[in-house]
Scaffold this motif. Structure first.
Motif, short mmCIF file in Angstrom:
data_model
loop_
_atom_site.label_atom_id
_atom_site.label_comp_id
_atom_site.label_asym_id
_atom_site.label_seq_id
_atom_site.Cartn_x
_atom_site.Cartn_y
_atom_site.Cartn_z
N SER A 94 -9.02 17.35 20.59
CA SER A 94 -8.48 16.06 20.14
C SER A 94 -8.99 14.98 21.08
O SER A 94 -9.57 15.27 22.12
N THR B 82 -6.40 7.65 20.19
CA THR B 82 -6.54 7.36 18.77
C THR B 82 -5.65 6.17 18.38
O THR B 82 -6.07 5.29 17.61
N GLU C 280 -12.59 11.64 19.92
CA GLU C 280 -12.89 13.08 19.99
C GLU C 280 -14.30 13.32 20.54
O GLU C 280 -14.55 14.33 21.20
N ARG D 258 -4.13 11.65 10.48
CA ARG D 258 -3.60 11.84 11.83
C ARG D 258 -3.14 13.29 12.04
O ARG D 258 -2.59 13.91 11.15
N GLY D 259 -3.44 13.79 13.21
CA GLY D 259 -3.11 15.18 13.52
C GLY D 259 -4.13 16.15 12.95
O GLY D 259 -3.95 17.37 12.98
N GLY D 260 -5.25 15.62 12.46
CA GLY D 260 -6.22 16.43 11.73
C GLY D 260 -6.98 17.48 12.53
O GLY D 260 -7.58 18.39 11.95
N SER D 261 -6.95 17.38 13.85
CA SER D 261 -7.68 18.37 14.65
C SER D 261 -7.14 19.79 14.46
O SER D 261 -7.89 20.76 14.57
N ASP D 262 -5.85 19.91 14.19
CA ASP D 262 -5.28 21.24 13.91
C ASP D 262 -6.00 21.84 12.70
O ASP D 262 -6.34 23.03 12.69
N1 ASP Z 1 -6.75 12.34 17.58
C1 ASP Z 1 -6.28 12.42 16.22
C2 ASP Z 1 -4.86 11.88 16.15
O1 ASP Z 1 -4.30 11.47 17.15
C3 ASP Z 1 -6.37 13.78 15.65
C4 ASP Z 1 -5.61 14.83 16.40
O2 ASP Z 1 -5.37 14.72 17.58
O3 ASP Z 1 -5.27 15.85 15.79
O4 ASP Z 1 -4.28 11.86 15.10
#
Ligand code: ASP
Ligand code: MG
Length: 418
Positions: free
Chosen positions: A41, A47, A74, A151-155
């Protein structure tokens, strides 16, 4: 070579010390004989900062440029992680999404994976590189522009790579040490689970457990990717954290494995709507068009007859997030004005919360609802709305009793016991 995917979230790569700490964990897996795909991330807060900058450029920004900017966090961590690994004598190379290439749909800021060809990474592993550090959260649209996954897409990136490369496991390193029976801030009796089934995790994730992006769990379930959630701030081994896996892998499951909650709910009731075919469609279509996320729905029994209403009428109650109440009201008022629906009154209660018990064991056990309602009754908590699914029972209650309800249910189902 057996292969592992290791994903590090923003707090796990927040500065160079933490990147070194994460790299040491990667190095240990390499020494055990694994090839590793590391998904990173952006450094925590990065972000948000990038999104803020984009928003300050104007109200109607170009989604392509939004993605060009917000995906960049990233890229920085991927390069720093590769450099740190090289410093530790681990042959590593960083990869931005387009270099892999990670093909996605063209939906900017909410893209979905289309294909992750293995060729380029496999070739590098073949040349003796042990680690591929891939920038999470990003991909490449058919028109060659950069996309992001939400958002949160790295998972979700991590799970997609685990599926594409048939990884032995996908380890998600984060700032908590696993998935708990409920929020430990609400009860100190909350217990870390060793294993949880995909379906249970999906219910808990969408109910606000916030540890994993919901889409990543869906993707893992579909591709049978074993997911492990564990802390990057502790010494960890094969048994650490919580394994999110197929239910076949879980020998003994309790009837209920978790208590979830959602604090910011609202209840809307349309009083005396006509009781006729098509009325539900006429109510919920405009809500859907307005982008309102309706959750629980209760229609009163039919055949209620009021003197001032010839023909039978009913009441319709549904729940929405508090933030969407105004939008929902507007959609209903417009539908009433257009003549599509009629009602006497629209009653809103914004002081409610949802509490749910979740467990795959419910499929084969009777009496779960009775036990839940009894526990709430013993605390004198009134239930306003009830809804059930195969593995979940949810109730809407006054928000001020939410914590009490979670504690009472955690006790009633003895979730503190392994
Ligand atoms: N950096 C991105 C976010 O904060 C993706 C992630 O961390 O999963 O949403
Ligand atoms: Mg995250």
């Amino acid at each position: 070579m057996p292969l592992l995917v290791m994903k590090f979230g923003g707090t796990s790569v927040a500065d160079l010390d933490r990147i070194r700490n994460a790299a040491a964990k990667v190095k240990r897996e390499v020494e055990r004989g694994y090839d590793v795909i590391v998904i990173v991330s952006a450094m925590s807060g990065k972000t948000n900062e990038l999104v803020g900058w984009v928003e300050q450029t104007g109200t109607f920004f170009d989604a392509r440029e939004y993605d060009a900017v917000v995906s960049s966090g990233e890229n920085v961590t991927a390069g720093l992680m590769a450099l740190t690994l090289q410093e530790m004598d681990v042959p590593a190379r960083s990869w931005q999404g387009w270099q892999v290439p990670i093909h996605t749909t063209a939906q900017h800021s909410a893209a979905r994976f289309v294909d992750i060809p293995r060729k380029n990474l496999d070739q590098k592993f073949g040349e003796g590189f042990k680690v591929a550090v891939v920038a999470g959260f990003q991909g490449l649209a058919p028109d060659n522009r950069i996309t992001t996954l939400g958002r949160g897409g790295s998972d979700t990136t991590a799970v997609a790579f685990a599926a594409a490369f048939q990884a032995e496991r996908c380890d998600i390193y984060t700032d908590v040490d696993g998935i708990y029976t409920t929020d430990p801030r609400i009860t100190s009796k909350a217990r870390k689970l060793d294993k949880i089934a995909f379906e249970e995790m999906l219910e808990l994730a969408s109910l606000g457990a916030k540890v994993l992006q919901t889409r990543s769990v869906e993707l893992a379930m579909r591709n049978r990717v074993r997911l492990r959630v564990l802390s990057s701030f502790e010494d960890t081994d094969e048994t650490s954290g919580t394994l999110v896996c197929d239910e076949d892998e879980i020998m003994e499951s309790k009837v209920v494995n978790g208590v979830a909650y959602s604090r910011e709910e609202a209840k809307i009731t349309l009083v005396t709507v006509e009781d006729r075919p098509g009325i539900s469609a006429a109510i919920f279509a405009p809500l859907a068009e307005a982008g309102v996320n309706v959750d629980m729905i209760v229609q009163n029994i039919s055949e209620k007859d009021y003197d001032d209403h010839p023909g039978s009428v009913t009441d319709m109650t549904f729940s929405v997030p508090v933030a969407q109440v105004e939008r929902a009201k507007k959609a209903m008022e417009e539908a009433r004005q257009s003549g599509a629906i009629s009602y006497d009154e629209l009653v809103v209660d914004t002081e409610v919360a949802k509490v749910s018990v979740v467990g795959i064991g419910m499929r084969s056990h009777a009496g779960v609802a009775a036990r839940m309602f009894k526990a709430l009754a013993d605390e004198n908590i009134n239930i306003k709305v009830i809804s059930t699914s195969e593995i979940k029972i949810s109730v809407l209650i006054d928000r001020k009793y939410m914590e009490l309800a979670v504690q009472a249910l955690h006790d009633a189902f003895e979730l503190h016991k392994a």
